[in-house]
Write a protein that holds these residues in place. Structure first.
Motif, PDB file in Angstrom:
ATOM      1  N   PRO A  78       2.570  11.879  45.099  1.00 53.44           N
ATOM      2  CA  PRO A  78       3.607  11.871  46.144  1.00 53.44           C
ATOM      3  C   PRO A  78       4.554  13.057  45.964  1.00 53.44           C
ATOM      4  CG  PRO A  78       3.383   9.695  45.156  1.00 53.44           C
ATOM      5  CD  PRO A  78       2.582  10.649  44.308  1.00 53.44           C
ATOM      6  N   LEU A  79       5.030  13.574  47.081  1.00 49.17           N
ATOM      7  CA  LEU A  79       5.953  14.699  47.099  1.00 49.17           C
ATOM      8  C   LEU A  79       7.306  14.225  47.598  1.00 49.17           C
ATOM      9  CD1 LEU A  79       6.653  17.778  47.150  1.00 49.17           C
ATOM     10  CD2 LEU A  79       5.766  17.783  49.487  1.00 49.17           C
ATOM     11  N   TRP A  80       8.315  14.384  46.764  1.00 45.44           N
ATOM     12  CA  TRP A  80       9.691  14.134  47.191  1.00 45.44           C
ATOM     13  C   TRP A  80      10.205  15.498  47.672  1.00 45.44           C
ATOM     14  CZ3 TRP A  80       8.341   9.584  47.106  1.00 45.44           C
ATOM     15  CH2 TRP A  80       8.153   8.766  46.007  1.00 45.44           C
ATOM     16  N   ALA A  81      10.320  15.659  48.966  1.00 46.67           N
ATOM     17  CA  ALA A  81      10.648  16.963  49.540  1.00 46.67           C
ATOM     18  C   ALA A  81      12.122  17.049  49.920  1.00 46.67           C
ATOM     19  CB  ALA A  81       9.787  17.224  50.771  1.00 46.67           C
ATOM     20  N   SER A  82      12.668  18.236  49.731  1.00 52.65           N
ATOM     21  CA  SER A  82      14.047  18.524  50.150  1.00 52.65           C
ATOM     22  C   SER A  82      15.026  17.497  49.597  1.00 52.65           C
ATOM     23  CB  SER A  82      14.135  18.593  51.678  1.00 52.65           C
ATOM     24  OG  SER A  82      13.242  19.555  52.175  1.00 52.65           O
ATOM     25  N   THR A  83      15.065  17.376  48.297  1.00 51.29           N
ATOM     26  CA  THR A  83      15.872  16.344  47.657  1.00 51.29           C
ATOM     27  C   THR A  83      17.302  16.794  47.357  1.00 51.29           C
ATOM     28  OG1 THR A  83      14.919  16.971  45.542  1.00 51.29           O
ATOM     29  CG2 THR A  83      13.924  15.087  46.675  1.00 51.29           C
ATOM     30  N   GLY A  84      17.760  17.779  48.080  1.00 50.80           N
ATOM     31  CA  GLY A  84      19.174  18.140  47.988  1.00 50.80           C
ATOM     32  C   GLY A  84      19.999  17.084  48.705  1.00 50.80           C
ATOM     33  N   VAL A  85      21.211  16.855  48.231  1.00 47.31           N
ATOM     34  CA  VAL A  85      22.092  15.848  48.822  1.00 47.31           C
ATOM     35  C   VAL A  85      23.028  16.539  49.811  1.00 47.31           C
ATOM     36  CG1 VAL A  85      23.904  14.167  48.315  1.00 47.31           C
ATOM     37  CG2 VAL A  85      21.937  14.379  46.789  1.00 47.31           C
ATOM     38  N   LYS A  86      23.038  16.061  51.040  1.00 52.41           N
ATOM     39  CA  LYS A  86      23.877  16.674  52.074  1.00 52.41           C
ATOM     40  C   LYS A  86      25.275  16.067  52.134  1.00 52.41           C
ATOM     41  CE  LYS A  86      19.632  17.964  53.536  1.00 52.41           C
ATOM     42  NZ  LYS A  86      18.520  17.689  52.642  1.00 52.41           N
ATOM     43  N   ASP A  87      25.409  14.800  51.777  1.00 54.13           N
ATOM     44  CA  ASP A  87      26.692  14.101  51.853  1.00 54.13           C
ATOM     45  C   ASP A  87      27.509  14.385  50.597  1.00 54.13           C
ATOM     46  OD1 ASP A  87      28.817  12.289  51.916  1.00 54.13           O
ATOM     47  OD2 ASP A  87      27.590  10.613  52.600  1.00 54.13           O
ATOM     48  N   PRO A  88      28.654  15.070  50.730  1.00 50.74           N
ATOM     49  CA  PRO A  88      29.447  15.415  49.547  1.00 50.74           C
ATOM     50  C   PRO A  88      30.042  14.204  48.824  1.00 50.74           C
ATOM     51  CG  PRO A  88      30.600  16.055  51.554  1.00 50.74           C
ATOM     52  CD  PRO A  88      29.237  15.575  51.961  1.00 50.74           C
ATOM     53  N   ALA A  89      30.018  13.037  49.466  1.00 49.08           N
ATOM     54  CA  ALA A  89      30.537  11.829  48.815  1.00 49.08           C
ATOM     55  C   ALA A  89      29.539  11.244  47.817  1.00 49.08           C
ATOM     56  CB  ALA A  89      30.890  10.784  49.868  1.00 49.08           C
ATOM     57  N   LEU A  90      28.297  11.727  47.854  1.00 55.44           N
ATOM     58  CA  LEU A  90      27.252  11.220  46.961  1.00 55.44           C
ATOM     59  C   LEU A  90      27.047  12.182  45.801  1.00 55.44           C
ATOM     60  CD1 LEU A  90      24.644  10.101  49.651  1.00 55.44           C
ATOM     61  CD2 LEU A  90      26.191   8.646  48.329  1.00 55.44           C
ATOM     62  N   PRO A  91      26.539  11.685  44.672  1.00 53.30           N
ATOM     63  CA  PRO A  91      26.231  12.581  43.553  1.00 53.30           C
ATOM     64  C   PRO A  91      25.199  13.628  43.976  1.00 53.30           C
ATOM     65  CG  PRO A  91      26.091  10.274  42.869  1.00 53.30           C
ATOM     66  CD  PRO A  91      26.261  10.282  44.359  1.00 53.30           C
ATOM     67  N   ASP A  92      25.400  14.859  43.561  1.00 56.36           N
ATOM     68  CA  ASP A  92      24.515  15.947  44.003  1.00 56.36           C
ATOM     69  C   ASP A  92      23.125  15.885  43.391  1.00 56.36           C
ATOM     70  OD1 ASP A  92      25.413  16.641  41.458  1.00 56.36           O
ATOM     71  OD2 ASP A  92      25.984  18.688  42.013  1.00 56.36           O
ATOM     72  N   THR A  93      22.915  14.985  42.461  1.00 59.31           N
ATOM     73  CA  THR A  93      21.595  14.806  41.845  1.00 59.31           C
ATOM     74  C   THR A  93      20.995  13.435  42.166  1.00 59.31           C
ATOM     75  OG1 THR A  93      22.575  13.985  39.795  1.00 59.31           O
ATOM     76  CG2 THR A  93      22.161  16.370  39.935  1.00 59.31           C
ATOM     77  N   LEU A  94      21.531  12.760  43.144  1.00 59.24           N
ATOM     78  CA  LEU A  94      21.131  11.382  43.468  1.00 59.24           C
ATOM     79  C   LEU A  94      19.628  11.214  43.621  1.00 59.24           C
ATOM     80  CD1 LEU A  94      22.048   8.485  44.308  1.00 59.24           C
ATOM     81  CD2 LEU A  94      21.967   9.323  46.667  1.00 59.24           C
ATOM     82  N   TYR A  95      18.991  12.071  44.425  1.00 64.02           N
ATOM     83  CA  TYR A  95      17.569  11.893  44.703  1.00 64.02           C
ATOM     84  C   TYR A  95      16.690  12.295  43.518  1.00 64.02           C
ATOM     85  CZ  TYR A  95      19.353  11.238  49.379  1.00 64.02           C
ATOM     86  OH  TYR A  95      20.061  10.789  50.459  1.00 64.02           O
ATOM     87  N   VAL A  96      17.225  13.078  42.624  1.00 57.60           N
ATOM     88  CA  VAL A  96      16.490  13.417  41.403  1.00 57.60           C
ATOM     89  C   VAL A  96      16.539  12.231  40.439  1.00 57.60           C
ATOM     90  CG1 VAL A  96      16.367  14.956  39.413  1.00 57.60           C
ATOM     91  CG2 VAL A  96      16.960  15.879  41.665  1.00 57.60           C
ATOM     92  N   THR A  97      17.725  11.716  40.192  1.00 57.92           N
ATOM     93  CA  THR A  97      17.853  10.627  39.221  1.00 57.92           C
ATOM     94  C   THR A  97      17.226   9.333  39.719  1.00 57.92           C
ATOM     95  OG1 THR A  97      20.072  10.066  40.044  1.00 57.92           O
ATOM     96  CG2 THR A  97      19.937  11.592  38.175  1.00 57.92           C
ATOM     97  N   GLU A  98      17.338   9.057  41.021  1.00 57.83           N
ATOM     98  CA  GLU A  98      16.833   7.789  41.543  1.00 57.83           C
ATOM     99  C   GLU A  98      15.349   7.813  41.881  1.00 57.83           C
ATOM    100  OE1 GLU A  98      18.638   4.981  41.330  1.00 57.83           O
ATOM    101  OE2 GLU A  98      19.981   6.391  40.328  1.00 57.83           O
ATOM    102  N   LEU A  99      14.744   8.996  41.911  1.00 59.18           N
ATOM    103  CA  LEU A  99      13.314   9.083  42.210  1.00 59.18           C
ATOM    104  C   LEU A  99      12.528   9.683  41.050  1.00 59.18           C
ATOM    105  CD1 LEU A  99      13.467  10.149  45.956  1.00 59.18           C
ATOM    106  CD2 LEU A  99      13.089   7.864  44.996  1.00 59.18           C
ATOM    107  N   ALA A 100      13.103   9.648  39.866  1.00 55.37           N
ATOM    108  CA  ALA A 100      12.411  10.143  38.674  1.00 55.37           C
ATOM    109  C   ALA A 100      11.326   9.138  38.290  1.00 55.37           C
ATOM    110  CB  ALA A 100      13.397  10.326  37.524  1.00 55.37           C
ATOM    111  N   VAL A 101      10.085   9.586  38.358  1.00 57.86           N
ATOM    112  CA  VAL A 101       8.953   8.722  38.040  1.00 57.86           C
ATOM    113  C   VAL A 101       7.720   9.603  37.837  1.00 57.86           C
ATOM    114  CG1 VAL A 101       8.337   8.304  40.472  1.00 57.86           C
ATOM    115  CG2 VAL A 101       7.755   6.589  38.745  1.00 57.86           C
TER     116      VAL A 101
END
Length: 140
Positions: free
Chosen positions: A36-59
């Motif tokens: 699986p490819l997690w694409a474009s995992t940059g966070v656009k919402d400044p209220a969220l942690p900037d690494t959210l999609y990296v930490t929560e989709l680490a597998v």
């Protein structure tokens, strides 16, 4: 939360597919796992942690095409906690069910995001081809 839940359920489907006898036979014959490819995992919402999609989709067995800014943030301050996906499937399904309960169709949302994502990749591809053509023209 919806994006992460959707990805978690996609990973569950990935695991289920590669546990089948057909997949096992293909792998034994030399096939490779289609990760699986997690694409474009940059966070656009400044209220969220900037690494959210990296930490929560680490597998394991995934590819993450994070932007350079996210890669640098991950190196600098991400709090990685191992596999954040396996075992999350019931919670992920609850998130998706909650969306449906308020009238949001995950199928419609993902279809729209897929169309928009493909359009962006096509635009980037066309821009890259134009850049290469300009460089070739200049070299002549």
């Amino acid at each position: 939360r919806a994006g992460i839940a959707n990805a978690q359920l996609a990973y569950q489907a990935f695991q289920q597919i590669f546990r089948t006898e057909r997949a096992k036979a293909l792998l034994a014959a030399g096939a490779h796992v289609q990760r699986p490819l997690w694409a474009s995992t940059g966070v656009k919402d400044p209220a969220l942690p900037d690494t959210l999609y990296v930490t929560e989709l680490a597998v394991a067995d995934t590819v993450n095409t994070m932007p350079e800014k996210t890669l640098e943030a991950t190196q600098d301050h991400a709090q990685l906690h191992g596999d954040a996906v396996t075992g999350s499937y019931a919670d992920a399904q609850s998130v998706i069910d909650g969306l449906a309960a308020v009238g949001i169709s995950i199928d419609e949302v993902t279809a729209l995001l897929e169309r928009e994502g493909v359009e962006k990749f096509v635009t980037s591809w066309d821009e890259m081809l134009a850049t290469v053509q300009q460089a070739l023209d200049a070299a002549r």
